[in-house]
Design a protein around this motif. Structure first.
Motif, PDB file in Angstrom:
ATOM      1  N   VAL A 224      -3.175   6.276   1.583  1.00 12.17           N
ATOM      2  CA  VAL A 224      -4.505   5.803   1.211  1.00 12.17           C
ATOM      3  C   VAL A 224      -4.451   5.006  -0.096  1.00 12.17           C
ATOM      4  CG1 VAL A 224      -6.798   6.574   0.458  1.00 12.17           C
ATOM      5  CG2 VAL A 224      -5.780   7.526   2.514  1.00 12.17           C
ATOM      6  N   ILE A 225      -3.660   5.459  -1.066  1.00 14.12           N
ATOM      7  CA  ILE A 225      -3.491   4.699  -2.311  1.00 14.12           C
ATOM      8  C   ILE A 225      -2.945   3.311  -2.003  1.00 14.12           C
ATOM      9  CG2 ILE A 225      -2.111   4.515  -4.420  1.00 14.12           C
ATOM     10  CD1 ILE A 225      -2.381   7.585  -4.684  1.00 14.12           C
ATOM     11  N   SER A 226      -1.940   3.253  -1.160  1.00 13.31           N
ATOM     12  CA  SER A 226      -1.349   1.970  -0.799  1.00 13.31           C
ATOM     13  C   SER A 226      -2.370   1.057  -0.120  1.00 13.31           C
ATOM     14  CB  SER A 226      -0.142   2.182   0.117  1.00 13.31           C
ATOM     15  OG  SER A 226       0.421   0.951   0.479  1.00 13.31           O
ATOM     16  N   VAL A 227      -3.124   1.599   0.822  1.00 14.13           N
ATOM     17  CA  VAL A 227      -4.121   0.800   1.537  1.00 14.13           C
ATOM     18  C   VAL A 227      -5.209   0.317   0.578  1.00 14.13           C
ATOM     19  CG1 VAL A 227      -5.973   0.926   3.257  1.00 14.13           C
ATOM     20  CG2 VAL A 227      -3.719   1.822   3.795  1.00 14.13           C
ATOM     21  N   ILE A 228      -5.678   1.192  -0.296  1.00 14.68           N
ATOM     22  CA  ILE A 228      -6.732   0.792  -1.235  1.00 14.68           C
ATOM     23  C   ILE A 228      -6.239  -0.323  -2.151  1.00 14.68           C
ATOM     24  CG2 ILE A 228      -8.036   1.566  -3.263  1.00 14.68           C
ATOM     25  CD1 ILE A 228      -8.421   4.245  -1.780  1.00 14.68           C
ATOM     26  N   LEU A 229      -5.030  -0.190  -2.656  1.00 15.68           N
ATOM     27  CA  LEU A 229      -4.485  -1.240  -3.526  1.00 15.68           C
ATOM     28  C   LEU A 229      -4.313  -2.553  -2.766  1.00 15.68           C
ATOM     29  CD1 LEU A 229      -1.865   0.816  -5.543  1.00 15.68           C
ATOM     30  CD2 LEU A 229      -3.939  -0.257  -6.443  1.00 15.68           C
ATOM     31  N   PHE A 230      -3.746  -2.466  -1.574  1.00 19.21           N
ATOM     32  CA  PHE A 230      -3.534  -3.670  -0.780  1.00 19.21           C
ATOM     33  C   PHE A 230      -4.857  -4.331  -0.424  1.00 19.21           C
ATOM     34  CE2 PHE A 230      -2.869  -6.009   3.160  1.00 19.21           C
ATOM     35  CZ  PHE A 230      -1.817  -6.820   2.794  1.00 19.21           C
ATOM     36  N   MET A 231      -5.791  -3.541   0.058  1.00 22.03           N
ATOM     37  CA  MET A 231      -7.093  -4.091   0.438  1.00 22.03           C
ATOM     38  C   MET A 231      -7.831  -4.629  -0.787  1.00 22.03           C
ATOM     39  SD  MET A 231      -7.254  -3.984   3.668  1.00 22.03           S
ATOM     40  CE  MET A 231      -8.968  -4.359   3.911  1.00 22.03           C
TER      41      MET A 231
ATOM     42  N   ALA B 254      -1.241   0.473  10.382  1.00 27.70           N
ATOM     43  CA  ALA B 254      -1.570   1.157  11.636  1.00 27.70           C
ATOM     44  C   ALA B 254      -0.368   1.963  12.132  1.00 27.70           C
ATOM     45  CB  ALA B 254      -2.032   0.164  12.689  1.00 27.70           C
ATOM     46  N   SER B 255       0.820   1.380  12.006  1.00 24.77           N
ATOM     47  CA  SER B 255       2.030   2.106  12.415  1.00 24.77           C
ATOM     48  C   SER B 255       2.257   3.345  11.555  1.00 24.77           C
ATOM     49  CB  SER B 255       3.253   1.194  12.318  1.00 24.77           C
ATOM     50  OG  SER B 255       3.127   0.110  13.182  1.00 24.77           O
ATOM     51  N   ALA B 256       2.114   3.194  10.256  1.00 29.00           N
ATOM     52  CA  ALA B 256       2.324   4.329   9.352  1.00 29.00           C
ATOM     53  C   ALA B 256       1.328   5.446   9.630  1.00 29.00           C
ATOM     54  CB  ALA B 256       2.210   3.880   7.900  1.00 29.00           C
ATOM     55  N   PHE B 257       0.055   5.083   9.782  1.00 30.37           N
ATOM     56  CA  PHE B 257      -0.950   6.110  10.061  1.00 30.37           C
ATOM     57  C   PHE B 257      -0.753   6.729  11.444  1.00 30.37           C
ATOM     58  CE2 PHE B 257      -3.364   4.281   6.495  1.00 30.37           C
ATOM     59  CZ  PHE B 257      -3.754   5.456   5.857  1.00 30.37           C
ATOM     60  N   ALA B 258      -0.317   5.937  12.422  1.00 33.13           N
ATOM     61  CA  ALA B 258      -0.094   6.473  13.770  1.00 33.13           C
ATOM     62  C   ALA B 258       1.052   7.476  13.769  1.00 33.13           C
ATOM     63  CB  ALA B 258       0.192   5.334  14.745  1.00 33.13           C
ATOM     64  N   VAL B 259       2.161   7.117  13.145  1.00 27.87           N
ATOM     65  CA  VAL B 259       3.305   8.043  13.086  1.00 27.87           C
ATOM     66  C   VAL B 259       2.915   9.309  12.337  1.00 27.87           C
ATOM     67  CG1 VAL B 259       5.619   8.365  12.119  1.00 27.87           C
ATOM     68  CG2 VAL B 259       5.047   6.245  13.310  1.00 27.87           C
TER      69      VAL B 259
ATOM     70  N   ILE C  86       5.362   0.938  -3.729  1.00 28.67           N
ATOM     71  CA  ILE C  86       5.898   2.250  -4.120  1.00 28.67           C
ATOM     72  C   ILE C  86       5.193   3.361  -3.362  1.00 28.67           C
ATOM     73  CG2 ILE C  86       6.002   3.923  -6.031  1.00 28.67           C
ATOM     74  CD1 ILE C  86       6.680   1.535  -7.870  1.00 28.67           C
ATOM     75  N   SER C  87       3.861   3.299  -3.308  1.00 32.45           N
ATOM     76  CA  SER C  87       3.139   4.367  -2.607  1.00 32.45           C
ATOM     77  C   SER C  87       3.391   4.328  -1.096  1.00 32.45           C
ATOM     78  CB  SER C  87       1.643   4.319  -2.925  1.00 32.45           C
ATOM     79  OG  SER C  87       1.091   3.074  -2.590  1.00 32.45           O
ATOM     80  N   ALA C  88       3.432   3.143  -0.499  1.00 30.70           N
ATOM     81  CA  ALA C  88       3.662   3.049   0.953  1.00 30.70           C
ATOM     82  C   ALA C  88       5.069   3.493   1.316  1.00 30.70           C
ATOM     83  CB  ALA C  88       3.430   1.616   1.428  1.00 30.70           C
ATOM     84  N   PHE C  89       6.078   2.998   0.588  1.00 33.63           N
ATOM     85  CA  PHE C  89       7.448   3.394   0.896  1.00 33.63           C
ATOM     86  C   PHE C  89       7.709   4.856   0.554  1.00 33.63           C
ATOM     87  CE2 PHE C  89       8.198  -1.198   1.097  1.00 33.63           C
ATOM     88  CZ  PHE C  89       8.935  -1.252   2.274  1.00 33.63           C
ATOM     89  N   SER C  90       7.047   5.351  -0.465  1.00 35.05           N
ATOM     90  CA  SER C  90       7.193   6.775  -0.785  1.00 35.05           C
ATOM     91  C   SER C  90       6.666   7.629   0.362  1.00 35.05           C
ATOM     92  CB  SER C  90       6.444   7.124  -2.074  1.00 35.05           C
ATOM     93  OG  SER C  90       7.025   6.480  -3.179  1.00 35.05           O
ATOM     94  N   ALA C  91       5.522   7.247   0.910  1.00 36.54           N
ATOM     95  CA  ALA C  91       4.969   7.983   2.055  1.00 36.54           C
ATOM     96  C   ALA C  91       5.925   7.905   3.243  1.00 36.54           C
ATOM     97  CB  ALA C  91       3.602   7.424   2.436  1.00 36.54           C
TER      98      ALA C  91
ATOM     99  N   LEU D  91      -1.773 -11.803 -11.158  1.00 36.62           N
ATOM    100  CA  LEU D  91      -2.344 -10.502 -10.817  1.00 36.62           C
ATOM    101  C   LEU D  91      -1.582  -9.827  -9.680  1.00 36.62           C
ATOM    102  CD1 LEU D  91      -4.722  -8.648 -11.525  1.00 36.62           C
ATOM    103  CD2 LEU D  91      -6.060  -9.857  -9.813  1.00 36.62           C
ATOM    104  N   TRP D  92      -0.951 -10.604  -8.825  1.00 36.13           N
ATOM    105  CA  TRP D  92      -0.293 -10.116  -7.615  1.00 36.13           C
ATOM    106  C   TRP D  92       0.713  -9.007  -7.891  1.00 36.13           C
ATOM    107  CZ3 TRP D  92       4.972 -11.314  -6.350  1.00 36.13           C
ATOM    108  CH2 TRP D  92       5.345 -10.963  -5.064  1.00 36.13           C
ATOM    109  N   ILE D  93       1.547  -9.159  -8.892  1.00 32.07           N
ATOM    110  CA  ILE D  93       2.614  -8.191  -9.152  1.00 32.07           C
ATOM    111  C   ILE D  93       2.048  -6.827  -9.513  1.00 32.07           C
ATOM    112  CG2 ILE D  93       2.955  -8.722 -11.602  1.00 32.07           C
ATOM    113  CD1 ILE D  93       5.760  -8.091  -9.085  1.00 32.07           C
ATOM    114  N   TYR D  94       0.882  -6.797 -10.180  1.00 30.96           N
ATOM    115  CA  TYR D  94       0.268  -5.529 -10.576  1.00 30.96           C
ATOM    116  C   TYR D  94      -0.277  -4.757  -9.378  1.00 30.96           C
ATOM    117  CZ  TYR D  94       0.723  -7.344 -15.268  1.00 30.96           C
ATOM    118  OH  TYR D  94       1.219  -7.857 -16.430  1.00 30.96           O
ATOM    119  N   PHE D  95      -0.539  -5.428  -8.308  1.00 29.98           N
ATOM    120  CA  PHE D  95      -0.955  -4.761  -7.077  1.00 29.98           C
ATOM    121  C   PHE D  95       0.244  -4.493  -6.172  1.00 29.98           C
ATOM    122  CE2 PHE D  95      -5.072  -6.135  -8.421  1.00 29.98           C
ATOM    123  CZ  PHE D  95      -5.948  -5.228  -7.861  1.00 29.98           C
ATOM    124  N   LEU D  96       1.171  -5.430  -6.132  1.00 30.00           N
ATOM    125  CA  LEU D  96       2.308  -5.323  -5.224  1.00 30.00           C
ATOM    126  C   LEU D  96       3.164  -4.090  -5.508  1.00 30.00           C
ATOM    127  CD1 LEU D  96       4.096  -6.586  -2.979  1.00 30.00           C
ATOM    128  CD2 LEU D  96       5.395  -7.648  -4.831  1.00 30.00           C
ATOM    129  N   VAL D  97       3.558  -3.902  -6.740  1.00 31.25           N
ATOM    130  CA  VAL D  97       4.486  -2.813  -7.076  1.00 31.25           C
ATOM    131  C   VAL D  97       3.906  -1.446  -6.716  1.00 31.25           C
ATOM    132  CG1 VAL D  97       5.702  -1.679  -8.974  1.00 31.25           C
ATOM    133  CG2 VAL D  97       5.739  -4.167  -8.787  1.00 31.25           C
TER     134      VAL D  97
END
Length: 179
Positions: free
Chosen positions: A95-102, A69-74, A160-165, A150-156
């Motif tokens: 959106v990539i980050s959110v889709i992977l996380f969700m 929410a903070s990232a999208f708000a900013v 990466i996508s969230a911090f890149s954004a 399975l966690w690491i395949y979603f986490l990385v």
């Protein structure tokens, strides 16, 4: 003398029968008490499971609401200072980050529900308490291994996508400040 011996033997037999009846009654009481304690232990473990699930759901909601929410708000408040390509890149990364996380959270939710159902079947089974605890431990270990594998395949890619954004937005802001 025979009558006295027979009477004494009969008395001893009556005492033994009385003792055996007492022992049987004590066994029944212990068995009933053990069943009650077992049911009580099952209920405590079920309540613990419920609390664990509630806490994990609360943590997930906090991360989703707070972080994304903070990232999208900013991004929403400052995208008028970006060109269309910058806006689209940041939006795509978020959106990539959110889709992977969700996606992982949905997988984890389904996996945890199946796991909790398995634990519930273990609690309701007619096995010894010691075997029940062993089965509980095995089920917990299997669930953790499956989830963390399975966690690491979603986490990385999620990070990466969230911090890149976020870093790309920061670079744009700094660049706009000093331009």
């Amino acid at each position: 003398m025979d009558k006295l011996g027979n009477l004494r033997d009969a008395l001893k037999q009556a005492e033994r029968d009385k003792d055996l009846a007492l022992v049987e009654t004590i066994r029944e009481v212990i068995h009933i008490k053990a069943e009650y304690a077992c049911d009580s232990q099952k209920q405590v473990l079920k309540e613990a499971l419920s609390q664990i699930y509630a806490l994990s759901s609360g943590y997930t909601n906090l991360v989703i609401v707070g972080g994304y929410a903070s990232a999208f708000a900013v991004w929403q408040l400052t995208k008028q200072h970006m060109d269309i390509n910058q806006t689209m890149i940041i939006g795509t990364l978020l959106v990539i980050s959110v889709i992977l996380f969700m996606g992982f959270e949905v997988y984890k939710m389904i996996s945890n529900t199946l796991f909790l159902r398995r634990l519930d079947r273990i609690l309701d089974s007619d096995i010894d308490d010691e075997d029940r605890l062993v089965a509980w431990g095995i089920a917990s270990s299997e669930n953790k291994i499956k989830t963390y594998r399975l966690w690491i395949y979603f986490l990385v890619p999620t990070l990466i996508s969230a911090f890149s954004a976020g870093l790309y937005m920061l670079w744009i802001y700094i660049n706009n400040i000093f331009s």
